[in-house]
Design a protein around this motif. Structure first.
Motif, PDB file in Angstrom:
ATOM      1  N   GLU A  69       0.828  -1.212   0.000  1.00  0.00           N
ATOM      2  CA  GLU A  69       0.000   0.000   0.000  1.00  0.00           C
ATOM      3  C   GLU A  69       0.863   1.263   0.000  1.00  0.00           C
ATOM      4  OE1 GLU A  69      -2.949   2.810   0.166  1.00  0.00           O
ATOM      5  OE2 GLU A  69      -3.129   0.699  -0.337  1.00  0.00           O
ATOM      6  N   MET A  70       1.892   1.282   0.835  1.00  0.00           N
ATOM      7  CA  MET A  70       2.742   2.461   0.910  1.00  0.00           C
ATOM      8  C   MET A  70       3.538   2.660  -0.387  1.00  0.00           C
ATOM      9  SD  MET A  70       2.073   3.945   3.603  1.00  0.00           S
ATOM     10  CE  MET A  70       0.799   3.416   4.701  1.00  0.00           C
ATOM     11  N   PHE A  71       3.977   1.562  -1.002  1.00  0.00           N
ATOM     12  CA  PHE A  71       4.708   1.661  -2.262  1.00  0.00           C
ATOM     13  C   PHE A  71       3.794   2.183  -3.368  1.00  0.00           C
ATOM     14  CE2 PHE A  71       6.352  -0.271  -6.205  1.00  0.00           C
ATOM     15  CZ  PHE A  71       7.582   0.372  -6.235  1.00  0.00           C
ATOM     16  N   SER A  72       2.573   1.652  -3.455  1.00  0.00           N
ATOM     17  CA  SER A  72       1.639   2.130  -4.480  1.00  0.00           C
ATOM     18  C   SER A  72       1.234   3.576  -4.205  1.00  0.00           C
ATOM     19  CB  SER A  72       0.406   1.240  -4.539  1.00  0.00           C
ATOM     20  OG  SER A  72      -0.334   1.332  -3.347  1.00  0.00           O
ATOM     21  N   PHE A  73       1.088   3.919  -2.935  1.00  0.00           N
ATOM     22  CA  PHE A  73       0.778   5.298  -2.555  1.00  0.00           C
ATOM     23  C   PHE A  73       1.874   6.252  -3.025  1.00  0.00           C
ATOM     24  CE2 PHE A  73       1.389   8.593   0.698  1.00  0.00           C
ATOM     25  CZ  PHE A  73       0.184   9.254   0.586  1.00  0.00           C
ATOM     26  N   ALA A  74       3.131   5.857  -2.814  1.00  0.00           N
ATOM     27  CA  ALA A  74       4.260   6.701  -3.217  1.00  0.00           C
ATOM     28  C   ALA A  74       4.315   6.866  -4.730  1.00  0.00           C
ATOM     29  CB  ALA A  74       5.567   6.103  -2.701  1.00  0.00           C
ATOM     30  N   ILE A  75       4.049   5.824  -5.466  1.00  0.00           N
ATOM     31  CA  ILE A  75       4.107   5.908  -6.933  1.00  0.00           C
ATOM     32  C   ILE A  75       2.961   6.750  -7.476  1.00  0.00           C
ATOM     33  CG2 ILE A  75       3.822   4.535  -9.026  1.00  0.00           C
ATOM     34  CD1 ILE A  75       5.936   2.867  -8.098  1.00  0.00           C
ATOM     35  N   ILE A  76       1.753   6.521  -6.982  1.00  0.00           N
ATOM     36  CA  ILE A  76       0.589   7.250  -7.504  1.00  0.00           C
ATOM     37  C   ILE A  76       0.720   8.746  -7.214  1.00  0.00           C
ATOM     38  CG2 ILE A  76      -1.871   7.641  -7.131  1.00  0.00           C
ATOM     39  CD1 ILE A  76      -2.138   4.598  -6.819  1.00  0.00           C
ATOM     40  N   PHE A  77       1.025   9.116  -5.999  1.00  0.00           N
ATOM     41  CA  PHE A  77       1.039  10.531  -5.646  1.00  0.00           C
ATOM     42  C   PHE A  77       2.313  11.230  -6.109  1.00  0.00           C
ATOM     43  CE2 PHE A  77      -2.370   9.164  -2.853  1.00  0.00           C
ATOM     44  CZ  PHE A  77      -3.298  10.114  -3.202  1.00  0.00           C
ATOM     45  N   ARG A  78       3.358  10.493  -6.443  1.00  0.00           N
ATOM     46  CA  ARG A  78       4.551  11.112  -7.004  1.00  0.00           C
ATOM     47  C   ARG A  78       4.235  11.669  -8.390  1.00  0.00           C
ATOM     48  NH1 ARG A  78       8.891  10.761 -10.177  1.00  0.00           N
ATOM     49  NH2 ARG A  78      10.947  11.079  -9.365  1.00  0.00           N
ATOM     50  N   TYR A  79       3.424  10.969  -9.164  1.00  0.00           N
ATOM     51  CA  TYR A  79       3.126  11.404 -10.513  1.00  0.00           C
ATOM     52  C   TYR A  79       1.852  12.237 -10.611  1.00  0.00           C
ATOM     53  CZ  TYR A  79       6.862   8.358 -11.912  1.00  0.00           C
ATOM     54  OH  TYR A  79       8.077   7.778 -12.051  1.00  0.00           O
ATOM     55  N   LYS A  80       1.045  12.281  -9.567  1.00  0.00           N
ATOM     56  CA  LYS A  80      -0.176  13.090  -9.605  1.00  0.00           C
ATOM     57  C   LYS A  80       0.082  14.540  -9.230  1.00  0.00           C
ATOM     58  CE  LYS A  80      -3.455  10.274 -10.677  1.00  0.00           C
ATOM     59  NZ  LYS A  80      -4.234  10.465 -11.848  1.00  0.00           N
ATOM     60  N   ILE A  81       1.011  14.788  -8.325  1.00  0.00           N
ATOM     61  CA  ILE A  81       1.212  16.162  -7.852  1.00  0.00           C
ATOM     62  C   ILE A  81       2.359  16.811  -8.565  1.00  0.00           C
ATOM     63  CG2 ILE A  81       1.813  17.541  -5.832  1.00  0.00           C
ATOM     64  CD1 ILE A  81       0.193  15.651  -4.185  1.00  0.00           C
TER      65      ILE A  81
END
Length: 70
Positions: free
Chosen positions: A58-70
């Protein structure tokens, strides 16, 4: 989701300081949803409902998703 609903295309970035009340409200909702997603997974791990693998995924997917969204 708050970014898609409230921010609009006239704002240059979510990281900019300019904006009106709706932009600030959108930034608040986005920050709250980010913190909520991290907090829920941490609470579930602490309550031994999920394992370390689930928390790490969850934390890894969270980091990937929000790294490219913001």
């Amino acid at each position: 989701m708050p970014l898609m609903l409230f921010l609009g295309s006239d704002s240059p970035s979510i990281m900019s300081n300019e904006g009106d009340g709706w932009v600030n409200f959108t930034k608040f909702l986005t920050g709250a949803s980010i913190m909520r997603s991290v907090a829920i997974m941490s609470i579930l791990k602490h309550a031994v409902v999920i394992g370390w693998g689930s928390l790490a995924m969850e934390m890894f997917s969270f980091a990937i998703i929000f790294r490219y969204k913001i």
